[in-house]
Write a protein that holds these residues in place. Structure first.
Motif, PDB file in Angstrom:
ATOM      1  N   ARG A   1      54.029  65.637 -16.475  1.00  0.00           N
ATOM      2  CA  ARG A   1      55.099  65.624 -15.473  1.00  0.00           C
ATOM      3  C   ARG A   1      56.346  65.002 -16.092  1.00  0.00           C
TER       4      ARG A   1
ATOM      5  N   ARG B   1      66.400  61.321  -5.365  1.00  0.00           N
ATOM      6  CA  ARG B   1      66.442  62.776  -5.256  1.00  0.00           C
ATOM      7  C   ARG B   1      66.590  63.410  -6.640  1.00  0.00           C
TER       8      ARG B   1
ATOM      9  N   LYS C   1      64.983  65.594  -9.900  1.00  0.00           N
ATOM     10  CA  LYS C   1      64.108  66.740 -10.137  1.00  0.00           C
ATOM     11  C   LYS C   1      62.886  66.301 -10.936  1.00  0.00           C
TER      12      LYS C   1
ATOM     13  N   GLU D   1      56.541  69.771 -13.069  1.00  0.00           N
ATOM     14  CA  GLU D   1      55.104  69.684 -13.332  1.00  0.00           C
ATOM     15  C   GLU D   1      54.763  70.473 -14.597  1.00  0.00           C
TER      16      GLU D   1
ATOM     17  N   HIS E   1      56.273  74.274 -12.133  1.00  0.00           N
ATOM     18  CA  HIS E   1      56.687  74.047 -10.744  1.00  0.00           C
ATOM     19  C   HIS E   1      57.559  72.798 -10.683  1.00  0.00           C
ATOM     20  N   SER E   2      58.618  72.833  -9.875  1.00  0.00           N
ATOM     21  CA  SER E   2      59.474  71.656  -9.766  1.00  0.00           C
ATOM     22  C   SER E   2      59.695  71.303  -8.303  1.00  0.00           C
ATOM     23  N   TRP E   3      60.057  70.057  -8.092  1.00  0.00           N
ATOM     24  CA  TRP E   3      60.340  69.549  -6.756  1.00  0.00           C
ATOM     25  C   TRP E   3      61.312  68.381  -6.883  1.00  0.00           C
ATOM     26  N   MET E   4      61.848  67.921  -5.767  1.00  0.00           N
ATOM     27  CA  MET E   4      62.801  66.811  -5.757  1.00  0.00           C
ATOM     28  C   MET E   4      62.164  65.607  -5.062  1.00  0.00           C
ATOM     29  N   THR E   5      62.389  64.429  -5.626  1.00  0.00           N
ATOM     30  CA  THR E   5      61.914  63.227  -4.955  1.00  0.00           C
ATOM     31  C   THR E   5      62.702  63.072  -3.651  1.00  0.00           C
ATOM     32  N   ARG E   6      62.100  62.370  -2.679  1.00  0.00           N
ATOM     33  CA  ARG E   6      62.694  62.300  -1.340  1.00  0.00           C
ATOM     34  C   ARG E   6      63.513  61.053  -1.068  1.00  0.00           C
TER      35      ARG E   6
END
Length: 177
Positions: A23, A44, A46, A49, A53-58
């Protein structure tokens, strides 16, 4: 060993024991950088993985890495208080060429709630990967000793669990942001 300068940006790269990249957190701001401790922050940011696959912290997070311990601690600032996610991992190394903090993730995690209660997570994943990647007995012994130290820190309010630690470093982060 070289350490990053406060105010600089770094990536955080987590690997598995096999050497496979696990990661990557893209943009973290260095708040403190020494040979033994690096404290970073992000909000927030990026996350990518190993499968792409990617996502944003909240939420904003303060990340604590200590080269003397086999764990790292992320304090996440949420509306109901500070939540912590602790990874049992190798001590970090800082790669100045990549501007990246790197460590090996050893699966076991501890989730800590604002009232300082906690849960050990991913024991099944640890046992699977221990067999699959042939973790040496020495690593197993070290990780469980370090888990005891981490639990002691939680119960005693040491390090990142001490009152004001995350809030104070978050205030520092805001001066860079």
């Amino acid at each position: 060993m070289v350490s990053p300068n406060a105010g600089s940006k770094m990536m955080i790269q987590s690997y598995k024991h096999s050497g496979q990249l696990h990661r990557v957190w893209k943009n973290s701001v260095v708040l403190k950088g020494t040979e033994s401790v690096i404290i970073g922050a992000n909000d927030r940011t990026k996350v990518i993985e190993s499968d792409g696959h990617s996502w944003m912290t909240r939420e904003p997070a303060i990340c604590y890495f200590d080269a003397r311990h086999w764990f790292n601690i992320i304090g996440m600032l949420r509306d109901d208080g500070i939540h912590y996610y602790c990874n049992l991992s190798s001590p970090f190394v800082y790669d100045e060429n990549d501007e990246a903090l790197k460590y090996i993730d050893y699966d076991l995690d501890v989730k800590v709630f604002p009232d300082m209660t906690f849960h050990l997570l991913d024991e099944d994943e640890y046992e699977e990967n221990k067999a699959l990647m042939h973790y040496p007995e020495e690593i197993d012994r070290i990780l469980y000793q370090q888990l005891d130290i981490l639990i002691h820190w939680i119960r005693q309010g040491k390090g990142p669990f001490s009152p004001g630690f995350v809030d104070d470093w978050y205030e520092m982060y805001l001066t860079y942001h």
